[in-house]
Design a protein around this motif. Sequence first.
Motif, PDB file in Angstrom:
ATOM      1  N   UNK A  10       0.827  -1.202   0.000  1.00  0.00           N
ATOM      2  CA  UNK A  10       0.000   0.000   0.000  1.00  0.00           C
ATOM      3  C   UNK A  10       0.863   1.254   0.000  1.00  0.00           C
ATOM      4  N   UNK A  11       1.916   1.244   0.808  1.00  0.00           N
ATOM      5  CA  UNK A  11       2.831   2.384   0.843  1.00  0.00           C
ATOM      6  C   UNK A  11       3.537   2.573  -0.494  1.00  0.00           C
ATOM      7  N   UNK A  12       3.895   1.452  -1.141  1.00  0.00           N
ATOM      8  CA  UNK A  12       4.585   1.523  -2.426  1.00  0.00           C
ATOM      9  C   UNK A  12       3.677   2.089  -3.511  1.00  0.00           C
ATOM     10  N   UNK A  13       2.451   1.597  -3.569  1.00  0.00           N
ATOM     11  CA  UNK A  13       1.532   2.011  -4.628  1.00  0.00           C
ATOM     12  C   UNK A  13       1.079   3.453  -4.451  1.00  0.00           C
ATOM     13  N   UNK A  72      -4.260 -10.424  -2.985  1.00  0.00           N
ATOM     14  CA  UNK A  72      -3.453  -9.196  -2.980  1.00  0.00           C
ATOM     15  C   UNK A  72      -2.228  -9.358  -3.874  1.00  0.00           C
ATOM     16  N   UNK A  73      -1.552 -10.497  -3.764  1.00  0.00           N
ATOM     17  CA  UNK A  73      -0.366 -10.737  -4.593  1.00  0.00           C
ATOM     18  C   UNK A  73      -0.721 -10.723  -6.071  1.00  0.00           C
ATOM     19  N   UNK A  74      -1.819 -11.378  -6.426  1.00  0.00           N
ATOM     20  CA  UNK A  74      -2.236 -11.437  -7.822  1.00  0.00           C
ATOM     21  C   UNK A  74      -2.575 -10.050  -8.351  1.00  0.00           C
ATOM     22  N   UNK A  75      -3.310  -9.280  -7.563  1.00  0.00           N
ATOM     23  CA  UNK A  75      -3.688  -7.923  -7.981  1.00  0.00           C
ATOM     24  C   UNK A  75      -2.456  -7.047  -8.155  1.00  0.00           C
ATOM     25  N   UNK A  76      -1.515  -7.178  -7.233  1.00  0.00           N
ATOM     26  CA  UNK A  76      -0.302  -6.352  -7.322  1.00  0.00           C
ATOM     27  C   UNK A  76       0.543  -6.731  -8.530  1.00  0.00           C
ATOM     28  N   UNK A  77       0.632  -8.033  -8.814  1.00  0.00           N
ATOM     29  CA  UNK A  77       1.388  -8.477  -9.992  1.00  0.00           C
ATOM     30  C   UNK A  77       0.766  -7.958 -11.278  1.00  0.00           C
ATOM     31  N   UNK A  78      -0.568  -7.972 -11.337  1.00  0.00           N
ATOM     32  CA  UNK A  78      -1.252  -7.421 -12.513  1.00  0.00           C
ATOM     33  C   UNK A  78      -0.965  -5.930 -12.663  1.00  0.00           C
ATOM     34  N   UNK A  93      -6.345   2.199 -13.893  1.00  0.00           N
ATOM     35  CA  UNK A  93      -7.446   1.354 -13.416  1.00  0.00           C
ATOM     36  C   UNK A  93      -6.953   0.301 -12.433  1.00  0.00           C
ATOM     37  N   UNK A  94      -5.850  -0.391 -12.785  1.00  0.00           N
ATOM     38  CA  UNK A  94      -5.342  -1.451 -11.911  1.00  0.00           C
ATOM     39  C   UNK A  94      -4.716  -0.884 -10.644  1.00  0.00           C
ATOM     40  N   UNK A  95      -4.166   0.317 -10.742  1.00  0.00           N
ATOM     41  CA  UNK A  95      -3.630   0.967  -9.535  1.00  0.00           C
ATOM     42  C   UNK A  95      -4.750   1.240  -8.542  1.00  0.00           C
ATOM     43  N   UNK A  96      -5.851   1.779  -9.028  1.00  0.00           N
ATOM     44  CA  UNK A  96      -6.992   2.034  -8.140  1.00  0.00           C
ATOM     45  C   UNK A  96      -7.526   0.737  -7.556  1.00  0.00           C
ATOM     46  N   UNK A  97      -7.532  -0.323  -8.363  1.00  0.00           N
ATOM     47  CA  UNK A  97      -8.020  -1.618  -7.884  1.00  0.00           C
ATOM     48  C   UNK A  97      -7.127  -2.177  -6.785  1.00  0.00           C
ATOM     49  N   UNK A  98      -5.802  -2.072  -6.972  1.00  0.00           N
ATOM     50  CA  UNK A  98      -4.897  -2.639  -5.972  1.00  0.00           C
ATOM     51  C   UNK A  98      -4.933  -1.820  -4.681  1.00  0.00           C
ATOM     52  N   UNK A 126      -8.871  -2.936   1.818  1.00  0.00           N
ATOM     53  CA  UNK A 126      -9.845  -3.912   2.305  1.00  0.00           C
ATOM     54  C   UNK A 126      -9.137  -5.114   2.927  1.00  0.00           C
ATOM     55  N   UNK A 127      -8.083  -5.573   2.253  1.00  0.00           N
ATOM     56  CA  UNK A 127      -7.344  -6.743   2.745  1.00  0.00           C
ATOM     57  C   UNK A 127      -6.671  -6.450   4.077  1.00  0.00           C
ATOM     58  N   UNK A 128      -6.179  -5.218   4.244  1.00  0.00           N
ATOM     59  CA  UNK A 128      -5.571  -4.861   5.540  1.00  0.00           C
ATOM     60  C   UNK A 128      -6.603  -5.006   6.652  1.00  0.00           C
ATOM     61  N   UNK A 129      -7.786  -4.450   6.441  1.00  0.00           N
ATOM     62  CA  UNK A 129      -8.845  -4.543   7.435  1.00  0.00           C
ATOM     63  C   UNK A 129      -9.205  -5.998   7.730  1.00  0.00           C
ATOM     64  N   UNK A 130      -9.397  -6.775   6.665  1.00  0.00           N
ATOM     65  CA  UNK A 130      -9.803  -8.175   6.852  1.00  0.00           C
ATOM     66  C   UNK A 130      -8.677  -9.003   7.469  1.00  0.00           C
ATOM     67  N   UNK A 131      -7.435  -8.755   7.022  1.00  0.00           N
ATOM     68  CA  UNK A 131      -6.316  -9.533   7.542  1.00  0.00           C
ATOM     69  C   UNK A 131      -6.063  -9.230   9.019  1.00  0.00           C
ATOM     70  N   UNK A 132      -6.186  -7.962   9.408  1.00  0.00           N
ATOM     71  CA  UNK A 132      -6.038  -7.611  10.822  1.00  0.00           C
ATOM     72  C   UNK A 132      -7.081  -8.347  11.657  1.00  0.00           C
ATOM     73  N   UNK A 133      -8.325  -8.363  11.163  1.00  0.00           N
ATOM     74  CA  UNK A 133      -9.378  -9.064  11.902  1.00  0.00           C
ATOM     75  C   UNK A 133      -9.064 -10.552  12.022  1.00  0.00           C
TER      76      UNK A 133
END
Length: 382
Positions: free
Chosen positions: A81-84, A137-143, A276-281, A287-294
């Motif tokens: 997230x910081x990188x993007x 997350x990995x797949x989205x970032x690779x795309x 488009x893909x930047x906004x998606x990632x 969302x993944x941060x929130x879900x992963x923390x939970x």
Amino acid sequence: MSSTSSSLQPIANYLILSLPKSTNAREWLEQSLNNGKQPLYNLKVPDFQSGTLDSLVQESEELSKIDQQLNGSVTKIVELLNTVTSSTSTTRIIQSRSIFDYVQNFQWNTSKYRLDKPISQLVKLISSEALQLDSDVKSSYQNYQTAKSNFLAADRKKNGDLSIKSLHELVKPEQFILDSEHLTTILIAVPNSLVSDFNKTYETLTQFVIPRSANIIAKDSEFTLFTVSLFKKYQQEFINKSREHKWHPRTDFIYDEDILNNLRKEFDLTKATESKLKNEVIRLTKTAYSDMIQNWIHIKIIRVYVESVLRYGLPPQFDDYLIKFEGNNLKNLNKAKKELNDKFSYLGGNGYTETKSNILHEYASLVDTEYEPFVLYDLEII
């Protein structure tokens, strides 16, 4: 103990502490630990379906691994997230509230993780969700990275110097010999410092170069772009000798209207795709941060329960606390750990106290110096 990436600093540290109810520790924790400076919160750990002690021992080992894996996943998500976003913002939102509020007022999600299920099933359910999140997350970032590379390549073609940039906006059909069986026109980007050399030598570089066929198409701060016409038979020889003269034949360019039209669209298309893909990632990682923390906190809660039962026995009779340390204040955190050990070392019995004081001398290397006589875990929020 969790380990945070060297490039990321915690925005808060917590100690998760579980003690037998018989210690009546709350008053001491509030008033005496670090001179009463550390915020203290009750941690609500539900009653789980315990199963056998043997099963809890197995779960303890599995929970330790999953805890570390989820810690690593959270760290990677924050780094991405910081990188993007090119930002190190410490705003962390969980279920529309700050992460501090979520952690300090934690409530077990009974609708999602039913407490009538065995601990093993809960662990499997939570860890499977986390694994899928990590994969998404990995797949989205690779795309996104692929799209970004394509856009940067298109940008170089559009805005680079004449030796690399796309030429579709510069050339015109009348500058080329087209549809000839024997003749062709090639493009040469010549460094400006070598233009004089080029003008003197290009006609004799090979046989059958058409005299005075060199024409300037464009010029920038580094290169001058020429067309040269010659017999196709000697095209490759001309290209090879051009390189020996440190000129840059643009062999990547072929005059074709369909190709040129596609090149004209390429920049806009790759830019739109990258955006488009930047906004998606960004959306997915938030969302993944929130879900992963939970997921991670729920695993922590199960781990606290399992370790407390293994140490203090059944039925569950223990109190659970969160002790907060702002930012990266390791001095206060380590001081608190020492005070907790001094206060509650008796829970480990005489053997533990003697071990900690004498470190068993020659057997010191065999002692787990991280072991505490009570349940204590670090929680780093990044």
